[in-house]
Enzyme design. Structure first.
Site, PDB file in Angstrom:
ATOM      1  N   SER A   1       0.809  -1.227   0.000  1.00  0.00           N
ATOM      2  CA  SER A   1       0.000   0.000   0.000  1.00  0.00           C
ATOM      3  C   SER A   1       0.837   1.269   0.000  1.00  0.00           C
ATOM      4  O   SER A   1       0.417   2.299   0.543  1.00  0.00           O
ATOM      5  CB  SER A   1      -0.965   0.000   1.206  1.00  0.00           C
ATOM      6  OG  SER A   1      -1.781  -1.153   1.186  1.00  0.00           O
ATOM      7  N   ARG A   2       2.012   1.225  -0.603  1.00  0.00           N
ATOM      8  CA  ARG A   2       2.903   2.379  -0.720  1.00  0.00           C
ATOM      9  C   ARG A   2       3.382   2.895   0.638  1.00  0.00           C
ATOM     10  O   ARG A   2       3.843   4.030   0.754  1.00  0.00           O
ATOM     11  CB  ARG A   2       2.221   3.525  -1.504  1.00  0.00           C
ATOM     12  CG  ARG A   2       1.906   3.190  -2.961  1.00  0.00           C
ATOM     13  CD  ARG A   2       3.198   2.950  -3.745  1.00  0.00           C
ATOM     14  NE  ARG A   2       2.973   2.762  -5.168  1.00  0.00           N
ATOM     15  CZ  ARG A   2       2.849   1.583  -5.755  1.00  0.00           C
ATOM     16  NH1 ARG A   2       2.884   0.472  -5.030  1.00  0.00           N
ATOM     17  NH2 ARG A   2       2.680   1.499  -7.053  1.00  0.00           N
ATOM     18  N   MET A   3       3.297   2.076   1.676  1.00  0.00           N
ATOM     19  CA  MET A   3       3.765   2.469   3.005  1.00  0.00           C
ATOM     20  C   MET A   3       5.175   1.897   3.191  1.00  0.00           C
ATOM     21  O   MET A   3       5.445   1.052   4.034  1.00  0.00           O
ATOM     22  CB  MET A   3       2.802   1.991   4.076  1.00  0.00           C
ATOM     23  CG  MET A   3       1.414   2.474   3.747  1.00  0.00           C
ATOM     24  SD  MET A   3       0.211   2.839   4.960  1.00  0.00           S
ATOM     25  CE  MET A   3       0.862   3.066   6.491  1.00  0.00           C
TER      26      MET A   3
END
Length: 215
Positions: free
Chosen positions: A192-194
């Site tokens: 999740s692009r984290m």
């Protein structure tokens, strides 16, 4: 002209591994060597390839892919023609930024710092280790200069081969540099692009401060 592929819809979620500052090496060179060894073991194609960015006289950045030919306590080693575009830019502004990208491992490393030429003896030793044809090529290429035709390059190579049929000395216009990193950032893709981002900055000449960055 429009592409048939909608680039805005290209996505990949990451999640192979994580990067924990507490378990990372105390210094960035050790961490970089560890990740480089893992990239090579994983079969990453051209694992030592890095994007090298320099600054032109007009202030514009200039980038290209070069091969890192060594990593030691000094920094990252690479070789080129001193009269090439990047060589002239490094003479004028001896600072650079390098980036390694290993998509198979969902990893990226960014290094920024000062650049200086390697001692002549070290450049001599590396040049002597190169294949014969590569040594001839270094002599034949007026790197970054306009070339009327490939025939001219091949003709120059043939002439150099006749001059040096066995031993090829290093030309004085070709040699090595070391990028002495002052800032290192390690990036590990996460879901999740984290993503995990770990920054190393020098606290003292022998101690590095590690800190997380927002993705």
């Amino acid at each position: 002209m429009h592409s048939k592929t909608d680039l805005s819809q290209l996505r990949k979620d990451y999640g192979q591994q994580e990067l924990d500052p507490e378990s990372a090496a105390a210094d960035p060179i050790t961490q970089l060597l560890h990740w480089m060894e893992e990239a090579i073991a994983a079969g990453v194609q051209e694992a030592s390839a890095m994007h090298l960015a320099t600054v032109a006289e007009d202030g514009y950045p200039s980038g290209r892919i070069v091969l890192c030919k060594g990593i030691d306590a000094r920094g990252l080693l690479f070789y080129t023609n001193y009269a090439s575009r990047k060589g002239l830019q490094l003479d004028g502004r001896p600072r650079a930024a390098a980036t390694f990208f290993w998509p198979e491992l969902e990893r990226q490393v960014r290094i920024e710092g000062d650049v200086e030429r390697l001692p002549a003896a070290e450049s001599d030793a590396y040049f002597a280790s190169r294949p014969y044809a590569s040594r001839i090529g270094a002599w034949a290429s007026r790197q970054s200069a306009t070339m009327p035709s490939r025939t001219q390059l091949m003709s120059r190579a043939a002439q150099i081969g006749l001059r040096y049929p066995l031993q090829v000395p290093r030309p004085d216009f070709w040699g090595g540099y070391v990028l002495r990193g002052r800032r290192f950032e390690f990036w590990q893709g996460r879901p999740s692009r984290m993503h995990d981002r770990l920054l190393y900055l020098p606290e003292t000449p022998s101690v590095w401060q590690r800190s997380r960055l927002f993705p």
